[in-house]
Design an enzyme around this catalytic site. Sequence first.
Site, short mmCIF file in Angstrom:
data_model
loop_
_atom_site.label_atom_id
_atom_site.label_comp_id
_atom_site.label_asym_id
_atom_site.label_seq_id
_atom_site.Cartn_x
_atom_site.Cartn_y
_atom_site.Cartn_z
N ARG A 197 -24.53 -7.13 -24.53
CA ARG A 197 -24.94 -6.18 -23.50
C ARG A 197 -26.06 -5.30 -24.04
O ARG A 197 -25.84 -4.46 -24.91
CB ARG A 197 -23.77 -5.31 -23.05
CG ARG A 197 -24.19 -4.26 -22.01
CD ARG A 197 -23.04 -3.68 -21.22
NE ARG A 197 -22.16 -2.82 -22.00
CZ ARG A 197 -21.22 -2.05 -21.47
NH1 ARG A 197 -21.02 -2.05 -20.16
NH2 ARG A 197 -20.45 -1.30 -22.25
N ASP A 224 -15.73 5.62 -23.99
CA ASP A 224 -17.14 5.38 -24.25
C ASP A 224 -17.96 6.27 -23.33
O ASP A 224 -17.43 7.21 -22.72
CB ASP A 224 -17.50 3.89 -24.12
CG ASP A 224 -17.40 3.37 -22.69
OD1 ASP A 224 -17.15 4.17 -21.76
OD2 ASP A 224 -17.58 2.15 -22.49
#
Length: 541
Positions: free
Chosen positions: A169, A450
């Site tokens: 990603r 996160d």
Amino acid sequence: MSDTASLVSAVEILGSIEESYKTILTPDAIAFLVLLHRTFNTTRKTLLARRVARQAAIDAGILPTFLPETKFIRDDPTWQGAPPAPGLVDRRVEITGPTDRKMVINALNSDVWTYMADFEDATSPTWENLVSGQANLYDAVRRQVDFTVPGGKAYKLRTDRLLPTLIVRPRGWHLEEKHFLVDGEPISGSIFDFGLYFFHNAHELVKRGSGPYFYLPKMESHLEARLWNDIFKLSQDMIAMPRGTIRGTVLIETILAAFEMEEIIYELREHSSGLNCGRWDYIFSFIKKFRHNPAFVLPDRSAVTMTSPFMESYVKLLIKTCHKRGVHAMGGMAAQIPIKSDAAANKAAMENVYKDKLREVNAGHDGTWVAHPALAAIASEVFNKHMPTPNQLFKRTEEVVVTAADLLNSKVQGNVTEDGIRKNLDIGLGYMEAWVRGVGCVPINYLMEDAATAEVSRSQLWQWVTHQVTTAEGIKVSKEYALRILEEETSKLEKSAPKGNKFRQAAQHFSTQITGEDYADFLTTLLYDDITKINSKSAKL
């Protein structure tokens, strides 16, 4: 490729060049990045400006809906996405995490089907993290990533089974890489992350039976997917790789992208490997886009679950859309981590993971995410029992009808509480403090947090102050109240943390974001300069 030397001469590298980086920052790789930047950066900036205009329209009361100009795409039953690529047919359990060397080995050793190596929300984008992360993935692809901690433990890739398929990603379109200038301007973080990984590893991955596969984050329109597709096509052409070798799974983690799911798959067609429910970013986007509208005020984060009306509707539409077009519909993250100190609490947490994964597989998802290897066994048990086939692409839900009103249904049961406010502050402070230390994935209260969850935290606080919400305890959430609680939580965290912590620095940034006044587009852009170490002269390779 064009004259490499002249292309490299257009680049200034303002970060340090360690010996291990030279395998990654080669002249040919740099030239490749320059060509991508010069070809696509103007389009990227135009699309970012389009985001600003779209937000202004929403602030003026124009709510999103399905695009009339692309109705022909949605109504055409004949087109399909690409068939699953090698290594992506069965994706029932995917683990995610940053790209430090230990994490890469542990993830690839996990009993999962794929590993998403994350340069985005789970990584604090220091120059060192990004380039060393590329070096780690370069070695992992070639199965030469083993290492031993000096005087300590040896980390080695397992050899008793096939390793999970690697998916990368890159950062979103909004982020730049200020340590790498092309023609005097920062390169896109997306192009930097994608370009280096693709250039060095694409042919090697194909030779080993998989391919260059990506998760694509934070998109807000099908035009942004079109940009990725154009980059994919040119990149393959530049290294003499057949088009369609690259695959991209798009995270539907913005409310605007939810209205353009079919168009996003259509734009990527031969490069599409499905869509994913990015649940925490989706909640963040829902709050962010409608933050000025009092009708969209949400209760405590703990009350906003996957069965909340707007969340449930988006899941149903995503599964219907993906299977209609022959691509994977991936489920969301189980962020829990084991609670080793409390057996009863751990049992309850793992039971919640089981229920969440059961909901996903029964809904029709083809796979799911976990943040910790210990959760892989639970997710595998659920999907193995209820999905004996490699996927559920055959499971059609054409009877499902999801309207624009369903996607915008903000009627969520629950209250705003002082406990919820303090938890948001703890999560935001804890994550931001770690991020400015160069750590992008942080265990807080037995959840792996996160950037997405920190974004939810600060956006809710901003929203509650802006609209003068009253808590369940009868307290109006004012600017003064929010700042007082912030100071209390900061002091507690400072006292319990080791010396040299950065909670005070985090609080200074956080205080600007929770008073209903300033609102940064992303926390990561707000904090980026704190982790940027710019050299006065360009480094020599």
